[in-house]
Design a protein around this motif. Structure first.
Motif, PDB file in Angstrom:
ATOM      1  N   TRP A 101       0.858  -1.190   0.000  1.00  0.00           N
ATOM      2  CA  TRP A 101       0.000   0.000   0.000  1.00  0.00           C
ATOM      3  C   TRP A 101       0.889   1.233   0.000  1.00  0.00           C
ATOM      4  O   TRP A 101       2.068   1.163   0.351  1.00  0.00           O
ATOM      5  CB  TRP A 101      -1.001   0.027   1.155  1.00  0.00           C
ATOM      6  CG  TRP A 101      -0.572  -0.564   2.472  1.00  0.00           C
ATOM      7  CD1 TRP A 101      -1.001  -1.746   2.991  1.00  0.00           C
ATOM      8  CD2 TRP A 101       0.321  -0.007   3.454  1.00  0.00           C
ATOM      9  NE1 TRP A 101      -0.420  -1.978   4.217  1.00  0.00           N
ATOM     10  CE2 TRP A 101       0.384  -0.924   4.523  1.00  0.00           C
ATOM     11  CE3 TRP A 101       1.071   1.164   3.527  1.00  0.00           C
ATOM     12  CZ2 TRP A 101       1.184  -0.704   5.649  1.00  0.00           C
ATOM     13  CZ3 TRP A 101       1.873   1.389   4.654  1.00  0.00           C
ATOM     14  CH2 TRP A 101       1.908   0.458   5.691  1.00  0.00           C
ATOM     15  N   VAL A 139      -0.692   6.137   2.537  1.00  0.00           N
ATOM     16  CA  VAL A 139      -1.636   5.860   3.615  1.00  0.00           C
ATOM     17  C   VAL A 139      -1.411   6.842   4.755  1.00  0.00           C
ATOM     18  O   VAL A 139      -0.305   6.954   5.271  1.00  0.00           O
ATOM     19  CB  VAL A 139      -1.481   4.417   4.134  1.00  0.00           C
ATOM     20  CG1 VAL A 139      -2.250   4.215   5.435  1.00  0.00           C
ATOM     21  CG2 VAL A 139      -1.947   3.431   3.080  1.00  0.00           C
ATOM     22  N   LEU A 160      -8.496  -1.093   4.149  1.00  0.00           N
ATOM     23  CA  LEU A 160      -7.399  -1.219   3.193  1.00  0.00           C
ATOM     24  C   LEU A 160      -7.901  -1.957   1.966  1.00  0.00           C
ATOM     25  O   LEU A 160      -8.507  -3.020   2.077  1.00  0.00           O
ATOM     26  CB  LEU A 160      -6.256  -2.040   3.797  1.00  0.00           C
ATOM     27  CG  LEU A 160      -5.349  -1.375   4.829  1.00  0.00           C
ATOM     28  CD1 LEU A 160      -4.604  -2.437   5.605  1.00  0.00           C
ATOM     29  CD2 LEU A 160      -4.372  -0.437   4.155  1.00  0.00           C
ATOM     30  N   ASN A 208      -4.469   1.157  -1.124  1.00  0.00           N
ATOM     31  CA  ASN A 208      -4.685   2.400  -0.416  1.00  0.00           C
ATOM     32  C   ASN A 208      -5.523   2.158   0.821  1.00  0.00           C
ATOM     33  O   ASN A 208      -5.930   1.019   1.084  1.00  0.00           O
ATOM     34  CB  ASN A 208      -5.381   3.391  -1.350  1.00  0.00           C
ATOM     35  CG  ASN A 208      -4.902   4.799  -1.076  1.00  0.00           C
ATOM     36  OD1 ASN A 208      -4.885   5.223   0.078  1.00  0.00           O
ATOM     37  ND2 ASN A 208      -4.520   5.512  -2.125  1.00  0.00           N
ATOM     38  N   ALA A 209      -5.785   3.216   1.585  1.00  0.00           N
ATOM     39  CA  ALA A 209      -6.547   3.048   2.818  1.00  0.00           C
ATOM     40  C   ALA A 209      -7.418   4.253   3.076  1.00  0.00           C
ATOM     41  O   ALA A 209      -7.092   5.366   2.680  1.00  0.00           O
ATOM     42  CB  ALA A 209      -5.594   2.858   3.992  1.00  0.00           C
TER      43      ALA A 209
END
Lengths: 286, 283
Positions: free
Chosen positions: A37, A40, A232, A236-237
């Motif tokens: 990821w 974030v 998540l 991405n988050a």
């Protein structure tokens, strides 16, 4: 990606300073050359109960490892209890994913909880020392807190999944951590046990004033107990209150694919249209 | 029987070797590393005979080989558990090498001294010199003290590796030190009961302790007690009946303790006992 809203912090003990348990700023994690990821940003306040959700392979455990300092960030900054990750080991209680003990493990639950307190010290415990009594009292306290008095003296390998999980939570709590990281603690439990453990975690948050990050597969058993969620997906988050994050619009934006969130008549949330993992990460942001 | 010097030597050295074996054995069983102990017995045999062929001190060869063997297994780490076939072949090859050394040694030695091989295989506890005894005591005390020093973090790392590592316990290093320690103790046990039987002295008293108590530190003490007790019983039997070799009597006593422990747990709670057997519980 920006955070959605912010909840006012819950009542906290008098005298305690408001501070952040975990703060990530535009952080990225890479594992074996693959970006898990990136970009974030999230904030977990002290005493918050936060669920970490997302499909398999979205990097939920990676997030836990990054907070523990076991995995250095590839980009961005992180602060855990006001220090760089890895610098506050003594203040973090950690329960790893899918841990169960072999039926042949003939060690009592209470000894396992005790190791959470003194296991990093050299030598063997000597019964005469004053610290021995103090440690035993603390172990008794957390075992009572998680409601495991009835079976704490039985071999851990002979206990049920729910009983083992309670003792492991007690072990994670025994050093009075300020932050508790629980990686899928509900995974192997039946529904009544999932709800009971979620209620226990909520109670711990309030009574011990601990921030909790709980990685979960299904939000429904814990929905009623949560303050916030970190979702998540797609590399991405998104972080925010559950009712803000678990919506068709937000998740569609996160996944970059049409997602529908349905609410069943009993209040359960059903997320429809999730792409199957493993997920292709890369230029999906925004 | 205390009138004989060989008997006094055997009892003193045996007690300390038994103590070290019992302490280390408790963790061998807990960590499910009985296989590693077995492998080290092959290494012990080959190391001692390699030293004999090269004209070096047999004991030095024995200790060097087992400690090195332990460290190598530690470095291989998880692979030692995952790839049983590779490790199994490797140690069969080691044993084959030992047989080769034994042949070279017996054919080149004009006096026909083939007893070195037999002594390594079956031990020579009744033939210890004063120096042997002193060395055995010093090394056993050293091994025991080191084990007690790392006992608590080792217990944590054995039961709960991920959490121990997250709390800063040096899990890998402890595993390595433990296997080196196991190597040292294996070499000592080889002197007492021989390479073929050392596994029994490492596993049986510890297995009995695991059966009888679920308190880890009490189990550690019991394991040491059973191991020392087995040595005393074995030596006494062998003294009273001179035709019985001490090594086999020591192992018979150790296994006897284990069977008694089994019987005790079975008698205490028969249904739970048989349920555990059905579930494939080995400890």
């Amino acid at each position: 990606m920006s955070r959605l809203g912010a909840l006012a912090p819950r009542a906290k003990p008098a005298g305690a300073a408001t501070s952040t348990a975990v703060a990530f700023d535009r952080a990225a994690a890479r594992l074996g050359g693959r970006t898990i990821w990136s970009d974030v940003s999230l904030t977990v306040a002290e005493g918050d109960f936060v669920a970490v959700l997302g499909p398999n392979g979205a990097g939920k455990s990676t997030l836990i490892n990054a907070i523990l300092g076991l995995l250095p960030l590839a980009a961005g900054t992180a602060s855990v209890l006001g220090r760089p990750p890895g610098d506050s080991k003594g203040l973090i209680g950690y329960l790893p994913q899918r841990r169960s003990f072999d039926t042949g493990t003939r060690i009592r639950g209470v000894d396992l909880v005790r190791l959470g307190l003194d296991g990093a010290r050299w030598g063997v415990p000597l019964p005469g020392l004053p610290s021995h009594k103090r440690d035993a009292a603390r172990v008794g306290e957390v075992i009572e807190l998680v409601g495991a008095i009835g079976y704490a003296r039985q071999p851990i390998g002979e206990l049920s999944g729910g009983e083992q999980q309670r003792l492991l939570i007690a072990q994670a709590l025994v050093r009075r951590p300020k932050l508790l990281l629980l990686d899928e603690p509900l995974d192997s439990l039946d529904l009544p046990n999932q709800a009971a453990v979620a209620a226990l975690v909520r109670r711990i948050c309030e009574e011990e004033y601990v921030a909790v990050l709980l990685v979960a597969h299904d939000i429904n058993p814990i929905l009623g107990y949560l303050d916030r969620v970190v979702y998540l997906a797609g590399g991405n988050a998104i972080e925010g209150a559950p009712q803000e994050v678990i919506t068709s619009e937000t998740l569609t934006r996160l996944y970059g694919a049409p997602i529908e969130v349905l609410r069943a008549s009993d209040g359960r949330l059903v997320v429809v249209g999730q792409p199957e993992a493993p997920f292709v990460h890369g230029d999906r942001h925004g | 029987m205390f009138a004989h010097e060989f008997m006094r030597h055997a009892l003193i050295a045996g007690s300390f070797v038994g103590l070290a074996c019992g302490l280390v054995g408790y963790f061998v069983v807990l960590r499910a590393q009985v296989f590693a102990g077995d492998a080290l017995s092959h290494v012990a045999f080959t190391g001692a005979l390699a030293a004999a062929v090269l004209g070096l001190n047999i004991l030095a060869g024995l200790f060097a080989a087992t400690i090195l063997g332990g460290i190598i297994m530690g470095i291989l780490g998880d692979k030692a558990r995952a790839d049983d076939v590779t490790i199994g072949s490797l140690f069969a090859w080691t044993l084959g090498l030992g047989v080769l050394f034994l042949t070279i040694f017996t054919t080149q030695d004009s006096a026909g001294n083939g007893t070195a091989g037999v002594r390594v295989l079956f031990g020579s506890i009744f033939g210890l010199s004063t120096t042997d005894v002193r060395n055995a005591v010093v090394l056993a005390v050293l091994a025991g003290a080191l084990l007690l020093a790392i006992a608590r973090p080792l217990l944590f790392a054995s039961l709960d590796t991920a959490v121990a590592a997250a709390q800063g316990v040096p899990v890998r290093a402890l595993g390595l030190v433990f296997l080196a320690l196991l190597g040292l103790v294996s070499a000592q046990a080889t002197q007492a009961v021989g390479a073929l039987l050392l596994l029994g002295l490492l596993a049986a008293p510890a297995g009995a302790a695991h059966r009888l108590t679920t308190r880890p530190y009490l189990g550690l003490a019991l394991s040491a007690l059973f191991s020392v007790g087995s040595i005393w019983i074995g030596l006494t039997l062998s003294y009273v009946f001179p035709t019985l070799p001490p090594s086999s009597m020591i192992i018979a006593a150790a296994v006897g303790v284990y069977v008694l422990a089994l019987a005790t747990t079975a008698a205490r709670d028969p249904s739970a006992f048989w349920l555990r057997q059905a579930n494939g519980n080995v400890a």
